[in-house]
Scaffold this motif. Sequence first.
Motif, mmCIF file in Angstrom:
data_model
loop_
_atom_site.group_PDB
_atom_site.id
_atom_site.type_symbol
_atom_site.label_atom_id
_atom_site.label_comp_id
_atom_site.label_asym_id
_atom_site.label_seq_id
_atom_site.Cartn_x
_atom_site.Cartn_y
_atom_site.Cartn_z
ATOM 1 N N SER A 1 0.851 -1.180 0.000
ATOM 2 C CA SER A 1 0.000 0.000 0.000
ATOM 3 C C SER A 1 0.894 1.240 0.000
ATOM 4 C CB SER A 1 -0.870 -0.021 1.262
ATOM 5 O OG SER A 1 -1.309 1.265 1.588
ATOM 6 N N ARG B 1 3.557 6.156 8.956
ATOM 7 C CA ARG B 1 3.606 7.141 10.053
ATOM 8 C C ARG B 1 4.362 6.618 11.270
ATOM 9 N NH1 ARG B 1 -2.707 8.016 10.032
ATOM 10 N NH2 ARG B 1 -2.402 5.795 9.913
ATOM 11 N N SER C 1 0.678 3.746 1.738
ATOM 12 C CA SER C 1 0.827 4.272 3.096
ATOM 13 C C SER C 1 1.657 3.344 3.984
ATOM 14 C CB SER C 1 -0.544 4.502 3.725
ATOM 15 O OG SER C 1 -1.224 3.263 3.837
ATOM 16 N N ASP D 1 2.962 0.809 9.023
ATOM 17 C CA ASP D 1 2.354 2.072 8.628
ATOM 18 C C ASP D 1 3.456 3.114 8.516
ATOM 19 O OD1 ASP D 1 1.165 4.776 9.007
ATOM 20 O OD2 ASP D 1 -0.693 3.629 9.185
#
Length: 157
Positions: A38, A63, A40, A61
């Motif tokens: 993905s 982030r 992200s 992830d």
Amino acid sequence: MEVTVQWIRTSWTKQSRGGEAAARRNAAPVGFRVPHMSPSAAHVVRMRERDGFDPYDGQEDLRKVDVQLRKDDDRLRVLPRVQPLSALPPRPRRPPAVRLAAGQWVRWQLNYRFSSAAGVRGWSYWLDTFNIAYGPAGADVFLSPPTVLVDERGPVR
């Protein structure tokens, strides 16, 4: 913004500071093929002394990866965070952020040494390698020499 992030963490103890174990650790790759993910997510690879430095990969992830990524005009500004602040070597002056143009990529390496609370256990070590490409990138992008190399490794004795 199209970004490909690969985070490699190699971890070891005093047992791999020399000899055959250190040779295996030093031979560990600093770049891997990137699986389809993905947009992200980051490709995360872990290599541990206890596993003979065999690579285990997964996804995280984006982030949660210890790196700041920010679009700056038509470039991508990249600056890994130093975590945790209590680790050695001290980094009073860090290199500036790298600004990548489309089609470029950076390999940024940082190392750390930790001691256990009260020195009960021996030291442990990490090497974090961040491979970050800006723009469209193939699965083999991190198998070639980087556009920019930032070696922020310091003495950890």
